[in-house]
Design a protein around this motif. Structure first.
Motif, mmCIF file in Angstrom:
data_model
loop_
_atom_site.group_PDB
_atom_site.id
_atom_site.type_symbol
_atom_site.label_atom_id
_atom_site.label_comp_id
_atom_site.label_asym_id
_atom_site.label_seq_id
_atom_site.Cartn_x
_atom_site.Cartn_y
_atom_site.Cartn_z
ATOM 1 N N GLU A 173 0.062 -1.663 -0.110
ATOM 2 C CA GLU A 173 -1.138 -2.507 -0.223
ATOM 3 C C GLU A 173 -1.417 -3.210 1.104
ATOM 4 O O GLU A 173 -2.569 -3.345 1.508
ATOM 5 C CB GLU A 173 -0.983 -3.519 -1.358
ATOM 6 C CG GLU A 173 -1.025 -2.895 -2.735
ATOM 7 C CD GLU A 173 -2.330 -2.175 -3.021
ATOM 8 O OE1 GLU A 173 -3.408 -2.695 -2.667
ATOM 9 O OE2 GLU A 173 -2.264 -1.073 -3.597
ATOM 10 N N HIS A 174 -0.382 -3.649 1.774
ATOM 11 C CA HIS A 174 -0.524 -4.264 3.094
ATOM 12 C C HIS A 174 -1.165 -3.271 4.072
ATOM 13 O O HIS A 174 -2.080 -3.618 4.825
ATOM 14 C CB HIS A 174 0.844 -4.724 3.598
ATOM 15 C CG HIS A 174 0.888 -5.078 5.043
ATOM 16 N ND1 HIS A 174 0.363 -6.252 5.535
ATOM 17 C CD2 HIS A 174 1.375 -4.395 6.121
ATOM 18 C CE1 HIS A 174 0.528 -6.285 6.852
ATOM 19 N NE2 HIS A 174 1.142 -5.168 7.228
ATOM 20 N N LEU A 175 -0.685 -2.028 4.047
ATOM 21 C CA LEU A 175 -1.245 -1.001 4.929
ATOM 22 C C LEU A 175 -2.720 -0.738 4.623
ATOM 23 O O LEU A 175 -3.531 -0.563 5.528
ATOM 24 C CB LEU A 175 -0.453 0.303 4.810
ATOM 25 C CG LEU A 175 0.944 0.299 5.407
ATOM 26 C CD1 LEU A 175 1.636 1.624 5.120
ATOM 27 C CD2 LEU A 175 0.903 0.031 6.896
ATOM 28 N N LEU A 213 9.016 -10.015 7.142
ATOM 29 C CA LEU A 213 8.703 -11.001 6.099
ATOM 30 C C LEU A 213 9.468 -12.285 6.358
ATOM 31 O O LEU A 213 10.639 -12.258 6.761
ATOM 32 C CB LEU A 213 9.063 -10.453 4.717
ATOM 33 C CG LEU A 213 8.215 -9.292 4.209
ATOM 34 C CD1 LEU A 213 8.843 -8.701 2.958
ATOM 35 C CD2 LEU A 213 6.792 -9.743 3.933
ATOM 36 N N LYS A 214 8.830 -13.402 6.124
ATOM 37 C CA LYS A 214 9.480 -14.703 6.307
ATOM 38 C C LYS A 214 10.734 -14.782 5.432
ATOM 39 O O LYS A 214 11.783 -15.214 5.874
ATOM 40 C CB LYS A 214 8.484 -15.808 5.959
ATOM 41 C CG LYS A 214 8.975 -17.183 6.141
ATOM 42 C CD LYS A 214 8.781 -17.624 7.548
ATOM 43 C CE LYS A 214 9.046 -19.117 7.649
ATOM 44 N NZ LYS A 214 9.140 -19.529 9.024
ATOM 45 N N PHE A 270 11.015 -0.624 6.856
ATOM 46 C CA PHE A 270 12.106 -1.551 7.171
ATOM 47 C C PHE A 270 11.651 -2.631 8.145
ATOM 48 O O PHE A 270 12.082 -3.779 8.039
ATOM 49 C CB PHE A 270 13.312 -0.795 7.728
ATOM 50 C CG PHE A 270 14.094 -0.031 6.680
ATOM 51 C CD1 PHE A 270 13.730 -0.048 5.346
ATOM 52 C CD2 PHE A 270 15.194 0.708 7.049
ATOM 53 C CE1 PHE A 270 14.459 0.654 4.394
ATOM 54 C CE2 PHE A 270 15.937 1.411 6.100
ATOM 55 C CZ PHE A 270 15.557 1.380 4.770
ATOM 56 N N GLN A 271 10.771 -2.297 9.072
ATOM 57 C CA GLN A 271 10.244 -3.303 9.989
ATOM 58 C C GLN A 271 9.406 -4.323 9.220
ATOM 59 O O GLN A 271 9.473 -5.521 9.488
ATOM 60 C CB GLN A 271 9.404 -2.650 11.093
ATOM 61 C CG GLN A 271 8.942 -3.635 12.148
ATOM 62 C CD GLN A 271 10.107 -4.284 12.882
ATOM 63 O OE1 GLN A 271 10.974 -3.593 13.404
ATOM 64 N NE2 GLN A 271 10.138 -5.606 12.927
ATOM 65 N N PHE A 272 8.625 -3.854 8.254
ATOM 66 C CA PHE A 272 7.843 -4.744 7.397
ATOM 67 C C PHE A 272 8.773 -5.708 6.662
ATOM 68 O O PHE A 272 8.518 -6.920 6.609
ATOM 69 C CB PHE A 272 7.022 -3.919 6.400
ATOM 70 C CG PHE A 272 6.307 -4.733 5.365
ATOM 71 C CD1 PHE A 272 5.144 -5.424 5.684
ATOM 72 C CD2 PHE A 272 6.789 -4.797 4.059
ATOM 73 C CE1 PHE A 272 4.479 -6.180 4.713
ATOM 74 C CE2 PHE A 272 6.131 -5.541 3.092
ATOM 75 C CZ PHE A 272 4.971 -6.230 3.425
ATOM 76 N N ILE A 317 -3.037 7.043 4.124
ATOM 77 C CA ILE A 317 -2.122 6.323 5.004
ATOM 78 C C ILE A 317 -0.724 6.895 4.809
ATOM 79 O O ILE A 317 -0.279 7.083 3.679
ATOM 80 C CB ILE A 317 -2.129 4.815 4.694
ATOM 81 C CG1 ILE A 317 -3.521 4.238 4.949
ATOM 82 C CG2 ILE A 317 -1.088 4.081 5.518
ATOM 83 C CD1 ILE A 317 -3.701 2.818 4.486
ATOM 84 N N THR A 318 -0.059 7.185 5.910
ATOM 85 C CA THR A 318 1.326 7.632 5.839
ATOM 86 C C THR A 318 2.194 6.674 6.653
ATOM 87 O O THR A 318 1.710 6.005 7.563
ATOM 88 C CB THR A 318 1.491 9.061 6.400
ATOM 89 O OG1 THR A 318 1.060 9.081 7.755
ATOM 90 C CG2 THR A 318 0.676 10.066 5.597
ATOM 91 N N TYR A 319 3.455 6.632 6.299
ATOM 92 C CA TYR A 319 4.409 5.784 7.016
ATOM 93 C C TYR A 319 5.792 6.371 6.851
ATOM 94 O O TYR A 319 6.029 7.199 5.971
ATOM 95 C CB TYR A 319 4.353 4.334 6.517
ATOM 96 C CG TYR A 319 4.737 4.151 5.066
ATOM 97 C CD1 TYR A 319 6.055 3.877 4.696
ATOM 98 C CD2 TYR A 319 3.793 4.245 4.055
ATOM 99 C CE1 TYR A 319 6.412 3.700 3.376
ATOM 100 C CE2 TYR A 319 4.137 4.061 2.729
ATOM 101 C CZ TYR A 319 5.453 3.787 2.397
ATOM 102 O OH TYR A 319 5.808 3.614 1.082
#
Length: 100
Positions: free
Chosen positions: A37-39, A63-64, A57-59, A49-51
């Motif tokens: 959803e962020h993407l 995250l805080k 893992f970077q996302f 969208i692909t990832y």
């Protein structure tokens, strides 16, 4: 299946939220959906969208705060887990999916 509570804070304190899931697996799928959803919000004009797992893992790292509480039937209490737990569990799930 162990009841799991997801605690997530993407930014400032007012962005804190929680969700609950019937299992750790469902919780990990929920985290992946949050990322997707962020993407979509970041790329509104992209038809697809692909990832890769590194991006996910970077996302998680960015995250805080991200943690979960997993119910342990032996102790009848919830055990806390950190970001590393998420990465391990998501990696296991994706590896299982890839082997099918």
């Amino acid at each position: 299946m162990a009841h799991t509570i997801l605690l997530i804070q993407p930014g400032p304190a007012e962005t804190r939220t929680y969700s609950d899931y019937d299992s750790v697996k469902d919780c990990m799928e929920g985290v992946c959906k949050i990322y997707e959803e962020h993407l979509k919000r970041c790329n509104p004009n992209s038809p697809s969208i692909t990832y890769d797992i590194g991006h996910l893992f970077q996302f998680i790292d960015d995250l805080k705060d991200l943690s979960c509480l997993v119910f342990d039937r032996k102790t009848m209490s919830y055990r806390p887990h950190n970001k590393d737990f998420f990465k391990e569990q998501i990696y296991k799930q994706l590896k299982e999916q890839a082997s099918r």
